[in-house]
Scaffold this motif. Structure first.
Motif, mmCIF file in Angstrom:
data_model
loop_
_atom_site.group_PDB
_atom_site.id
_atom_site.type_symbol
_atom_site.label_atom_id
_atom_site.label_comp_id
_atom_site.label_asym_id
_atom_site.label_seq_id
_atom_site.Cartn_x
_atom_site.Cartn_y
_atom_site.Cartn_z
ATOM 1 N N UNK A 5 0.817 -1.211 0.000
ATOM 2 C CA UNK A 5 0.000 0.000 0.000
ATOM 3 C C UNK A 5 0.853 1.266 0.000
ATOM 4 N N UNK A 6 2.059 1.189 0.565
ATOM 5 C CA UNK A 6 2.919 2.369 0.660
ATOM 6 C C UNK A 6 3.382 2.845 -0.717
ATOM 7 N N UNK A 7 3.795 1.916 -1.565
ATOM 8 C CA UNK A 7 4.356 2.297 -2.865
ATOM 9 C C UNK A 7 3.330 3.028 -3.738
ATOM 10 N N UNK A 8 2.114 2.507 -3.916
ATOM 11 C CA UNK A 8 1.129 3.278 -4.695
ATOM 12 C C UNK A 8 0.793 4.612 -4.053
ATOM 13 N N UNK A 9 0.820 4.647 -2.709
ATOM 14 C CA UNK A 9 0.567 5.910 -2.029
ATOM 15 C C UNK A 9 1.617 6.957 -2.347
ATOM 16 N N UNK A 10 2.876 6.558 -2.389
ATOM 17 C CA UNK A 10 3.950 7.488 -2.728
ATOM 18 C C UNK A 10 3.846 7.947 -4.183
ATOM 19 N N UNK A 11 3.507 7.015 -5.068
ATOM 20 C CA UNK A 11 3.346 7.378 -6.473
ATOM 21 C C UNK A 11 2.200 8.376 -6.662
ATOM 22 N N UNK A 12 1.117 8.172 -5.910
ATOM 23 C CA UNK A 12 -0.002 9.100 -6.019
ATOM 24 C C UNK A 12 0.363 10.465 -5.438
ATOM 25 N N UNK A 13 1.233 10.480 -4.433
ATOM 26 C CA UNK A 13 1.715 11.744 -3.888
ATOM 27 C C UNK A 13 2.523 12.507 -4.935
ATOM 28 N N UNK A 39 3.855 13.258 -14.052
ATOM 29 C CA UNK A 39 2.520 13.167 -13.462
ATOM 30 C C UNK A 39 1.746 11.970 -14.009
ATOM 31 N N UNK A 40 1.746 11.811 -15.317
ATOM 32 C CA UNK A 40 0.959 10.723 -15.925
ATOM 33 C C UNK A 40 1.527 9.353 -15.585
ATOM 34 N N UNK A 41 2.848 9.203 -15.615
ATOM 35 C CA UNK A 41 3.446 7.905 -15.316
ATOM 36 C C UNK A 41 3.234 7.522 -13.850
ATOM 37 N N UNK A 42 3.337 8.489 -12.939
ATOM 38 C CA UNK A 42 3.102 8.203 -11.522
ATOM 39 C C UNK A 42 1.655 7.780 -11.291
ATOM 40 N N UNK A 43 0.726 8.477 -11.941
ATOM 41 C CA UNK A 43 -0.688 8.144 -11.793
ATOM 42 C C UNK A 43 -0.977 6.743 -12.329
ATOM 43 N N UNK A 44 -0.492 6.449 -13.524
ATOM 44 C CA UNK A 44 -0.773 5.148 -14.134
ATOM 45 C C UNK A 44 -0.172 4.003 -13.327
ATOM 46 N N UNK A 45 1.055 4.180 -12.835
ATOM 47 C CA UNK A 45 1.679 3.123 -12.037
ATOM 48 C C UNK A 45 0.948 2.916 -10.720
ATOM 49 N N UNK A 46 0.503 4.008 -10.102
ATOM 50 C CA UNK A 46 -0.224 3.886 -8.837
ATOM 51 C C UNK A 46 -1.541 3.142 -9.025
ATOM 52 N N UNK A 47 -2.318 3.547 -10.032
ATOM 53 C CA UNK A 47 -3.606 2.882 -10.280
ATOM 54 C C UNK A 47 -3.408 1.442 -10.735
ATOM 55 N N UNK A 48 -2.369 1.190 -11.531
ATOM 56 C CA UNK A 48 -2.092 -0.180 -11.987
ATOM 57 C C UNK A 48 -1.773 -1.091 -10.808
ATOM 58 N N UNK A 49 -0.986 -0.596 -9.870
ATOM 59 C CA UNK A 49 -0.676 -1.391 -8.686
ATOM 60 C C UNK A 49 -1.913 -1.614 -7.835
ATOM 61 N N UNK A 50 -2.772 -0.593 -7.766
ATOM 62 C CA UNK A 50 -4.020 -0.753 -7.032
ATOM 63 C C UNK A 50 -4.902 -1.838 -7.635
ATOM 64 N N UNK A 51 -4.932 -1.914 -8.964
ATOM 65 C CA UNK A 51 -5.721 -2.956 -9.636
ATOM 66 C C UNK A 51 -5.089 -4.326 -9.430
ATOM 67 N N UNK A 52 -3.760 -4.385 -9.516
ATOM 68 C CA UNK A 52 -3.055 -5.657 -9.354
ATOM 69 C C UNK A 52 -3.225 -6.231 -7.950
ATOM 70 N N UNK A 53 -3.390 -5.390 -6.939
ATOM 71 C CA UNK A 53 -3.546 -5.873 -5.571
ATOM 72 C C UNK A 53 -4.931 -6.472 -5.324
ATOM 73 N N UNK A 54 -5.866 -6.231 -6.235
ATOM 74 C CA UNK A 54 -7.201 -6.819 -6.169
ATOM 75 C C UNK A 54 -7.896 -6.517 -4.839
ATOM 76 N N UNK A 55 -7.787 -5.291 -4.424
ATOM 77 C CA UNK A 55 -8.466 -4.855 -3.198
ATOM 78 C C UNK A 55 -9.359 -3.680 -3.545
ATOM 79 N N UNK A 94 -9.764 4.022 -2.598
ATOM 80 C CA UNK A 94 -9.005 5.082 -1.931
ATOM 81 C C UNK A 94 -8.101 5.807 -2.928
ATOM 82 N N UNK A 95 -7.447 5.059 -3.800
ATOM 83 C CA UNK A 95 -6.572 5.672 -4.800
ATOM 84 C C UNK A 95 -7.366 6.521 -5.787
#
Length: 309
Positions: free
Chosen positions: A77-85, A123-139, A145-146
């Motif tokens: 959860x920390x890594x996508x949070x940092x990317x979204x920041x 901005x775009x790469x950070x957003x896409x990586x954060x959302x992609x990780x959120x989808x991959x975590x299947x939560x 939240x993201x």
């Protein structure tokens, strides 16, 4: 015979030019690295790390709760949070690039140290990586939240979305423990909301001239710098007072009571002293106070895990 020395001179000149070129390339690299460092604003990343870590520790009752599963969920959860920041910081600077030419001409985008294309790419790469990780975590809660964080950041609501990601971290950390933490969780979110408001309002004080020129009606433009400064101070005083009351009335532990009273009394005293020394006519002074509030936020996040209600 006459050609040979000339050839040697040309060779030496070529080597000297290559050396100068290599030095120039190194300077360009470090200049770009410094621009990137200033663009992503490490203090906001630090705030995200400390805030998420703080709230994730709330449900822990003893060291046995620090399981590999807990740490795995925490880092996922920390890594996508940092990317979204990073996305939040980048998109806010992209929105404000015209105004910042007046307010903050030394920023990477306004000074030309970083191009708009590079800023958009970050901005775009950070957003896409954060959302992609959120989808991959299947939560679903984490992905929600993201998405909320993304929407709030895109709507230029600075720092407010932090509590959403923190809420989810607590949700993940509670998996595997049935300890109720509702009151402590509510206290944590309330304190964060106060700091979110104060930080988002204070950041406009140094920018009042540019905001006024572009017709942006911030609280600093409407109420004036001094009124906004003391409004923020009083909001934090109320938060500190509420924290002391909650600790005294809700905590059965003497150590928690003492921690809440002593720490928040000291922080309130420091805040009062620092606020009285602010020179509102100086951008350096108001920015220094703004960064001081960030430090108070860090300290508050560090206190919360040691409180048991």
């Amino acid at each position: 015979m006459f050609n040979r020395p000339v050839t040697l001179q040309v060779c030496y000149a070529s080597k000297s030019e290559d050396a100068n070129q290599r030095m120039t390339s190194q300077e360009v690299f470090f200049k770009n690295l410094d621009a990137l460092h200033r663009f992503i604003r490490p203090y906001t990343l630090m705030g995200t790390v400390i805030a998420i870590t703080s709230v994730s520790l709330l449900p822990l009752q003893n060291l046995d709760d620090l399981t590999p599963t807990y740490f795995m969920g925490f880092f996922k959860a920390m890594v996508p949070g940092l990317l979204m920041t990073v996305y939040e910081v980048a998109i806010n600077q992209l929105y404000d690039v015209k105004i910042d030419k007046v307010n903050k001409p030394n920023l990477p985008l306004t000074s030309g140290d970083l191009s708009m294309r590079t800023g958009i790419a970050i901005a775009s790469s950070s957003l896409l990586m954060s959302l992609a990780m959120g989808i991959m975590l299947r939560s679903s809660p984490f992905l929600l939240a993201l998405i909320i964080w993304f929407l709030l950041a895109s709507a230029y609501s600075v720092d407010v979305e932090e509590k959403f990601i923190s809420n989810y971290i607590v949700h993940r950390a509670r998996e595997g423990t049935s300890t109720p933490i509702c009151l402590l969780h509510t206290h944590s979110v309330a304190i964060k909301c106060c700091f979110c408001f104060v930080i988002s309002v204070l950041k406009d004080i140094p920018d009042e001239d540019g905001d006024r020129e572009f017709g942006i009606r911030t609280l600093s433009v409407i109420l004036g710098k001094e009124s906004v400064l003391w409004l923020c101070v009083y909001v934090l005083f109320i938060a500190y007072g509420a924290a002391v009351i909650v600790g005294l009335t809700s905590s059965p532990y003497l150590l928690s009571k003492l921690l809440m009273i002593i720490s928040h009394s000291m922080l309130a005293t420091l805040l009062w002293h620092q606020a009285r020394t602010v020179d509102l006519s100086s951008k350096a002074s108001t920015l220094s106070f703004y960064m001081f509030i960030w430090k108070l936020h860090y300290v508050e996040c560090l206190i919360i895990p040691f409180v048991r209600l």
